[in-house]
Design an enzyme around this catalytic site. Structure first.
Site, mmCIF file in Angstrom:
data_model
loop_
_atom_site.group_PDB
_atom_site.id
_atom_site.type_symbol
_atom_site.label_atom_id
_atom_site.label_comp_id
_atom_site.label_asym_id
_atom_site.label_seq_id
_atom_site.Cartn_x
_atom_site.Cartn_y
_atom_site.Cartn_z
ATOM 1 N N ASP A 361 -11.661 -11.672 -4.510
ATOM 2 C CA ASP A 361 -10.607 -10.699 -4.742
ATOM 3 C C ASP A 361 -10.343 -9.833 -3.395
ATOM 4 O OD1 ASP A 361 -9.172 -9.054 -7.078
ATOM 5 O OD2 ASP A 361 -10.051 -7.614 -5.709
ATOM 6 N N GLU A 404 -4.133 -10.586 -7.054
ATOM 7 C CA GLU A 404 -4.837 -11.014 -5.896
ATOM 8 C C GLU A 404 -6.178 -11.611 -5.923
ATOM 9 O OE1 GLU A 404 -5.824 -6.507 -6.843
ATOM 10 O OE2 GLU A 404 -4.461 -7.988 -7.265
#
Length: 513
Positions: A361, A404
């Site tokens: 992440d 993301e």
């Protein structure tokens, strides 16, 4: 409940490919269907109805000033074989303008010839024109008894379907012409009559690659179109054989068919295969082989017809990629990630091998979007995806899990080695500066970091796909809330695997440095 869309009748252009996967399935179905135009149109009308949830669908073909309904399904079945005047009709307007038309309400929006819809439960409809051999020759119509039923997504998928239909109809027409030509030429060659000159003219001036071929694969005669397709002069091509111009991986495809032809059990066959152009590039060809026999049924030689279908194969591959690739980064998308992870899990269980999963992440990514804009965020994600791909092996799988967050599937990799890979990615990202655009002519670059969680399935610790994702996510959560820019492995990932030490060392050595 019906879909609701506002706005009057309008002309449109094709929208985004929201239902490209379904269109791809139809493309494969239509491509595999027999070269019969009515059957192809019936299949496509049925799929158009299913994909848009319409009550009915029909396909009409222009014939002078009228349109004849050649295929109809659902509520439009009564229209089959009817002749409808194109003048002052939506179909005529669509064929004239070449644009898709949507009628939200036939009772309030149509100004001319509204009476033709009286007695039919047809309150909204879409009319999509399509071309045959370069001209607007037909329309695909889907209907609904409800108003405001169709919208942009329907426009997009119907546009794709009509392109598939037009291409397949063109192929059927071309194939019919080529088969007729080849049949005439076979008769001419078999009977050795005066039609030899006509055959030579048709052979030399055909727009498709044609060749006379010996039963051992040698080219005996080739036409200019085949020379253009393969990039060789006539003399160069005649010095080669069929195998020499065929892609090495496809050379074994024809052997079973040739044996049947030589044994008299098959008169002709058709298949798609790859050829090698003189410049080294790969060409896809639709190959048709027909046998010419003597009165005793002995094969004298073969007639080869090679149609360049590279553009179609490229389009098919593009559609496949759109179905499994992330639009932004080009790595595998979330749906494909689950398929690949299930596939690798089964393989790991079957062979008793370890399998690791890294969930990554981007730290504080919301701040990037808020500060620099979403375009800057997109540019950053693309660059991070490339870094991840550079840090793993060619057979590892990188996917965008969402937003993301990325996932890396590491086959035959124990937890300790997966942690090494995660750390390598973290270091590379932290050391990079990400270009997000320019300001006053100067590149703007920003630093970013990633946090990672690692989970591993091995012989000593079996787990499901859902368990792996849950453990990797939990480890990622620990990394994020423990200060970010770090890698954390689930406790089970670092347990000693049951495979021999030498085998673990061999697996570790295959990881990129």
């Amino acid at each position: 409940m019906a879909k609701r869309h506002q706005g009057p009748i309008r002309a449109t252009t094709a929208g985004s490919g929201a239902q490209l996967k379904a269109a791809l399935a139809l493309l494969e179905e239509v491509s595999a269907s027999p070269p019969d135009a009515p059957a192809i149109m019936t299949v496509l009308a049925a799929r158009a109805r299913e994909l848009t949830n319409a009550s009915g669908a029909m396909i009409g073909m222009r014939e002078q000033g009228d349109m004849i309904i050649r295929a109809a399904v659902g509520s439009e079945t009564p229209f089959l074989d009817q002749r409808i005047a194109l003048e002052q009709s939506l179909s005529g307007l669509a064929l004239t303008t070449g644009q898709t038309l949507i009628c939200r309400d036939t009772r309030s929006e149509l100004r001319v010839n509204r009476s033709r819809y009286d007695g039919y439960d047809m309150r909204s409809l879409v009319v999509v024109p399509f071309q045959e051999r370069g001209a607007n020759m037909g329309v695909l119509i889907v209907t609904s008894p409800e108003t405001n039923f169709f919208g942009g997504e329907d426009e997009a998928v119907l546009s794709v379907l009509t392109r598939v239909l037009a291409r397949r109809l063109d192929q059927v027409e071309e194939l019919r012409g080529y088969q007729l030509l080849i049949s005439e030429n076979e008769i001419a060659l078999a009977t050795l009559r005066e039609s030899e000159n006509r055959f030579r003219t048709a052979f030399d001036h055909s727009g498709i690659g044609l060749a006379l071929m010996a039963i051992d694969g040698r080219w005996l005669k080739v036409n200019p179109a085949l020379c253009r397709t393969l990039g060789y002069s006539r003399r160069e091509l005649l010095s080669l054989d069929h195998d020499a111009t065929t892609h090495p991986d496809d050379r074994a495809l024809e052997a079973p068919f040739l044996r049947q032809i030589l044994a008299g059990g098959l008169a002709h066959y058709e298949l798609e295969k790859r050829y090698i152009h003189k410049d080294g590039s790969t060409i896809w060809g639709l190959l048709t082989i027909s046998a010419v026999t003597n009165a005793e049924g002995q094969v004298l030689y073969l007639i080869a017809q090679i149609q360049d279908i590279t553009a179609r194969k490229t389009t098919e591959q593009t559609l496949r990629d759109l179905a499994v690739r992330d639009d932004l980064t080009g790595v595998w998308n979330r749906r494909e990630m689950f398929r690949l992870l299930n596939e690798e899990t089964l393989r790991a269980e079957r062979h008793g091998r370890a399998l690791s999963l890294i969930m990554l992440d981007v730290d504080a990514f919301k701040a990037v979007n808020d500060t620099y804009g979403h375009q800057a965020g997109d540019l950053s994600l693309k660059q991070i995806a490339r870094i991840i791909e550079e840090c793993v092996r060619t057979f590892d799988r990188v996917a965008r899990y969402g937003g993301e967050e990325f996932a890396v599937i590491l086959p035959e990799t124990v937890g300790a080695d997966a942690l090494v890979v995660a750390e390598r990615i973290r270091v590379r990202v932290a050391a990079a500066e990400f270009a997000i655009g320019q300001k006053d002519g100067v590149d703007v670059r920003i630093p970013l970091t990633v946090s990672s969680g690692v989970a591993t399935m091995n012989v000593a610790h079996d787990m499901s796909v859902e368990d792996m994702i849950r453990e990797a996510d939990a480890s990622l959560y620990v990394a994020k809330h423990g200060g970010r820019n770090q890698c954390v492995a689930a406790p089970s990932a670092l347990r000693e695997p049951s495979c021999p030490r030498e085998e673990r060392a061999e697996q570790s050595d295959t990881l990129p440095v």
